[in-house]
Design an enzyme around this catalytic site. Structure first.
Site, short mmCIF file in Angstrom:
data_model
loop_
_atom_site.label_atom_id
_atom_site.label_comp_id
_atom_site.label_asym_id
_atom_site.label_seq_id
_atom_site.Cartn_x
_atom_site.Cartn_y
_atom_site.Cartn_z
N GLU A 159 0.83 -1.21 0.00
CA GLU A 159 0.00 0.00 0.00
C GLU A 159 0.87 1.26 0.00
O GLU A 159 0.52 2.26 -0.61
CB GLU A 159 -0.96 0.01 1.19
CG GLU A 159 -1.94 -1.17 1.22
CD GLU A 159 -2.70 -1.38 -0.09
OE1 GLU A 159 -2.90 -0.40 -0.83
OE2 GLU A 159 -3.06 -2.53 -0.38
N GLU A 179 -0.49 -1.76 -10.50
CA GLU A 179 0.14 -2.48 -9.40
C GLU A 179 1.66 -2.51 -9.50
O GLU A 179 2.32 -3.19 -8.72
CB GLU A 179 -0.40 -3.92 -9.32
CG GLU A 179 -1.89 -4.04 -9.03
CD GLU A 179 -2.31 -3.50 -7.66
OE1 GLU A 179 -1.47 -3.48 -6.74
OE2 GLU A 179 -3.47 -3.08 -7.54
N HIS A 209 -14.88 -11.86 -10.55
CA HIS A 209 -13.90 -10.93 -11.11
C HIS A 209 -14.28 -10.49 -12.53
O HIS A 209 -14.20 -9.33 -12.86
CB HIS A 209 -12.53 -11.61 -11.21
CG HIS A 209 -11.73 -11.50 -9.97
ND1 HIS A 209 -11.81 -12.41 -8.96
CD2 HIS A 209 -10.83 -10.57 -9.58
CE1 HIS A 209 -10.98 -12.06 -8.00
NE2 HIS A 209 -10.38 -10.95 -8.34
N ILE A 210 -14.67 -11.45 -13.35
CA ILE A 210 -14.91 -11.10 -14.75
C ILE A 210 -16.39 -10.90 -15.08
O ILE A 210 -16.72 -10.30 -16.08
CB ILE A 210 -14.27 -12.11 -15.73
CG1 ILE A 210 -14.94 -13.48 -15.67
CG2 ILE A 210 -12.79 -12.26 -15.45
CD1 ILE A 210 -14.57 -14.35 -16.87
N PHE A 211 -17.30 -11.42 -14.24
CA PHE A 211 -18.72 -11.24 -14.56
C PHE A 211 -19.40 -10.21 -13.66
O PHE A 211 -20.52 -9.80 -13.93
CB PHE A 211 -19.47 -12.58 -14.49
CG PHE A 211 -19.02 -13.53 -15.57
CD1 PHE A 211 -19.22 -13.21 -16.91
CD2 PHE A 211 -18.38 -14.72 -15.24
CE1 PHE A 211 -18.79 -14.07 -17.91
CE2 PHE A 211 -17.95 -15.57 -16.25
CZ PHE A 211 -18.15 -15.25 -17.57
N ALA A 212 -18.74 -9.82 -12.59
CA ALA A 212 -19.36 -8.81 -11.72
C ALA A 212 -18.34 -7.81 -11.19
O ALA A 212 -18.66 -6.96 -10.37
CB ALA A 212 -20.07 -9.49 -10.56
N GLY A 213 -17.09 -7.91 -11.66
CA GLY A 213 -16.09 -6.97 -11.18
C GLY A 213 -15.49 -6.24 -12.36
O GLY A 213 -16.02 -6.28 -13.46
N GLY A 214 -14.38 -5.60 -12.16
CA GLY A 214 -13.81 -4.80 -13.24
C GLY A 214 -12.77 -5.53 -14.07
O GLY A 214 -11.98 -4.91 -14.75
N TYR A 215 -12.76 -6.87 -14.00
CA TYR A 215 -11.66 -7.61 -14.62
C TYR A 215 -12.00 -8.34 -15.92
O TYR A 215 -11.27 -9.22 -16.34
CB TYR A 215 -11.05 -8.59 -13.62
CG TYR A 215 -10.12 -7.92 -12.64
CD1 TYR A 215 -8.75 -7.82 -12.92
CD2 TYR A 215 -10.60 -7.34 -11.47
CE1 TYR A 215 -7.90 -7.19 -12.05
CE2 TYR A 215 -9.74 -6.70 -10.59
CZ TYR A 215 -8.40 -6.64 -10.87
OH TYR A 215 -7.54 -6.00 -10.01
ZN ZN Z 1 -2.55 -2.95 -4.93
#
Ligand code: ZN
Length: 701
Positions: free
Chosen positions: A487, A516, A618-624
């Site tokens: 972080e 990242e 991740h891919i169906f409900a997130g930003g990935y």
């Molecule tokens: Zn990070």
């Protein structure tokens, strides 16, 4: 309430965390939105296609909203209560509507295009030009360039996709909740560590077994990760592991929470949306905003990593098989015929093998990592690498909790550069889990400051590490040390930026697959011998971290790296294939695609009823979506950046300082003012190379 006195809108130099209360949120945000709405309307009608009369006012609106709403969402994350949560949910839709209105404004879009095509363009510097280009691109991707029927259809698709993704994740949540395994006999929880038993007894109490205790149960095992993970790792009862595993991979794939039809709908709509925006596939649309140049670049990386790890993963699997054969007494199996290693055996045996090889526990290490000592080590590292000084400034600004610290960063000649809040400890009652960096204010010459000339960046660094107990300092787990470094790396990119335009300062405008880089880069230093040994120091005896621990930490880092790599590739490749030319109306199902990918990435064939995609949020409900690869992409960048230090000499302080300064002047300073590839090349002198990642993971031959 008199809004002039509303501390949320106060013109102070730091948020009034001492005075802001839930009742200030709604009137404050309403007033803000009405004022900014007026400003925006004025911009739409009177704006001129010049930087000063278009981009500056846009930045002011964006900044004001980001800063004030940022305070509210920050408090909702770290200091939550019912009143705050409730008002947050009530006000949020207004914010979403307002942001959509800005993103989809045709007049402002036309003005931006006129600026790009006008006479002032040549006089703008490279970062200004990039900002305008990105703003135009994002407006296009928000559908602003579409007319008539197409515009209408685009709006419908967006609404429908938003609904589908909410339904998808609700189904996953509900399906996860719907399954539970209540164990009543002590023999059924054989092998589970106390922490897992505690959690399982607590879950049992919540599910209607008020008398459940850690010692005598009953214990309720669920598909939530903190319950599922340790059970798969530690339960000696093979048939229970199988039951749990089969439930896990079948989540949300049948009955009332079935995501199967949603997957097809989502893929179809994404395809249609991409075509409307004139991209051949959704993957091309996703990559239009990324550092990776296109589908082929991602495919090339995936294949390089796959070739380097596939055989290794197989060898690791054989090793596990062998170990399970020679240690068969460690598990309790009812079935003697099929002792072939199965999916539900892998975590269990991997954990036994790990214990056998690296016999240290997280607990043993903790006394060597008291927070004050870790901070000293981290700040000393930042000083060595980037020529900055970090000093405590507690008490200078209001904070939201007494444990929150405040620090200032200065550069050469004590020039003030930035500041940050650090909220280190877990507070489950009011703070959400995980760790993150967020912007409080960003660097910008628009909001100038009498002392520094431009407003300086301030960051929120939030962790959830072990709190101090019984008068001891917070003793950190090694993984918590890594998280803090991670972080802090995000924070450095936000804080050490030298860009004065808010839209491209710090992390703004940085491509998703490059974001990242600084954070994972900082994690590498936790494995740097001198840094770690200088930092690790017993909080009672002052004894340095024994070097044997250091060796084991490093060895454990590469444990089963082949398996870990191919597992990520299975997800990444499946994600790309589903968004790149896959026909949702054809005969091939998404599950067929996953199975086909597994043939070249998985050490065990997938079970016929594996429906993991139904819970792949991740891919169906997130930003990935068409972006899962970004995890590996960024790891390549960060490992390669660290390798530059290795090549110049980690033991040579002067070399470290030279390369560190270069990292600061490029990756940390340039933010989104240039394409991430150019920034990386300015640092590294060439394009990214996956070899260092493979070497650090122990996968280079
Ligand atoms: Zn990070």
């Amino acid at each position: 309430m008199n809004n002039i006195a509303n501390p949320l809108l106060h013109e102070s130099r730091a948020p009034r965390f001492d005075a802001i209360r839930p009742e200030h949120v709604e009137p404050g945000i309403k007033e803000l939105l009405s004022q900014l709405g007026n400003n925006f309307e004025q911009l739409e009608s009177d704006g001129k296609p010049t930087w000063r009369e278009l981009i500056d006012p846009l930045e002011r609106i964006d900044d004001e909203l980001g800063y004030r709403w940022g305070i509210v969402s920050h408090l909702t994350s770290v200091s939550s209560n019912d009143a705050l949560r409730e008002v947050y949910e009530r006000v949020e839709p207004d914010l979403v509507r307002f942001s959509m209105r800005i993103a989809q404004s045709r007049p402002v879009y036309d003005l931006m295009c006129a600026l790009r095509d006008g006479s002032e363009w040549r006089r703008l510097d490279a970062s200004q030009q990039r900002i305008v280009t990105l703003l135009i691109r994002d407006a296009k991707l928000a559908g602003v360039g579409l007319d008539g029927h197409e515009r209408e259809r685009f709006g419908k698709i967006q609404t429908e996709l938003a609904e589908l993704s909410t339904r998808f994740s609700n189904n996953v949540l509900d399906a996860t909740k719907a399954f539970g395994m209540t164990l009543r006999d002590r023999s059924e929880v054989d092998g589970l560590p106390t922490s897992a038993l505690q959690l399982a007894a607590q879950a049992a109490r919540l599910s209607g077994e008020p008398t459940a205790t850690t010692e005598s149960g009953p214990w309720h095992i669920t598909l939530d990760h903190p319950s599922f993970g340790p059970f798969m790792q530690h339960s000696r009862r093979r048939e229970l592991r199988e039951r749990l595993y089969r439930a896990y991979i079948a989540r949300a794939s049948s009955g009332e929470f079935d995501n199967t039809p949603l997957i097809t709908q989502i893929l179809k709509l994404r395809q249609e949306m991409a075509r409307l925006l004139e991209y051949p596939n959704y993957a091309d649309l996703s990559l239009a905003t990324k550092m990776a140049s296109g589908v082929q670049a991602v495919a090339t990386l995936h294949e390089k990593l796959r070739v380097a790890s596939f055989d290794r993963a197989h060898r690791e699997f054989q090793e596990l098989k062998e170990f399970s054969r020679t240690h068969a007494e460690l598990q309790i199996a009812t079935d003697t015929e099929t002792m072939e290693l199965q999916h539900w055996d892998v975590s269990f045996w991997a954990e036994r093998l790990r214990e056998d090889r690296y016999d240290f526990s997280e607990e043993e290490l903790r006394p060597y990592f008291p927070l004050p000592r870790v901070l000293e080590g981290l700040f000393a590292l930042a000083e060595r690498l980037f020529e900055v000084k970090i000093c405590s400034a507690d008490g200078e600004v209001p904070v939201w909790h007494e444990d929150v610290r405040f620090f200032r960063i200065t550069g050469e000649d004590e020039i003030p550069l930035a500041a940050f809040y650090l909220d280190p400890y877990s507070r489950p009652q009011e703070k959400r889990g995980g760790a993150w960096m967020d912007e409080c204010t960003g660097r910008s010459r628009l909001f100038s400051d009498a002392i520094t000339g431009q407003r300086l960046p301030v960051a929120y660094l939030v962790c959830n590490q072990s709190p101090p107990v019984d008068g001891q300092p917070s003793l950190m787990r090694f993984r918590e040390v890594e998280t803090l470094f991670h972080e802090f790396g995000h924070g450095l990119q936000h804080m050490l930026t030298s860009v004065d335009y808010g839209f491209a300062a710090g992390i703004n405008g940085v491509e998703h697959d490059a974001i990242e880089l600084p954070s994972q880069f900082m994690e590498n230093w936790c494995y740097h011998r001198d840094t770690l040994l200088a930092m690790g120091c017993h909080y009672e005896t002052n004894e340095s971290l024994p070097t044997t621990f250091y060796d084991k930490i490093c060895a454990a880092r590469t444990f089963r790296a082949g398996e870990q790599m191919v597992r990520q590739l299975l997800f990444g490749l499946t994600d790309m294939m589903l968004h790149d030319g896959y026909d949702p109306d054809g005969d091939v199902t998404p599950f067929d695609i996953q199975r086909a990918v597994a043939e070249t990435t998985s050490t065990l064939p997938l079970l016929a009823d594996d429906r993991f995609l139904c819970s792949f949020s991740h891919i169906f409900a997130g930003g990935y979506a068409a972006g899962y690869y970004a995890y590996k992409w960024a790891e390549v960048l960060s490992a390669d950046a660290f390798a530059m230090f290795e090549e110049t000499g980690l033991e040579d302080p002067e070399a470290v300082a030279t390369v560190g300064r270069r990292f600061r002047d490029t990756v940390l300073a340039m933010g989104g003012s240039q394409p991430a590839m150019d920034v990386f090349m300015a640092f590294r002198g060439r394009e990214p190379d996956p070899a260092p990642l493979l070497r650090h993971s122990g996968l280079a031959d």
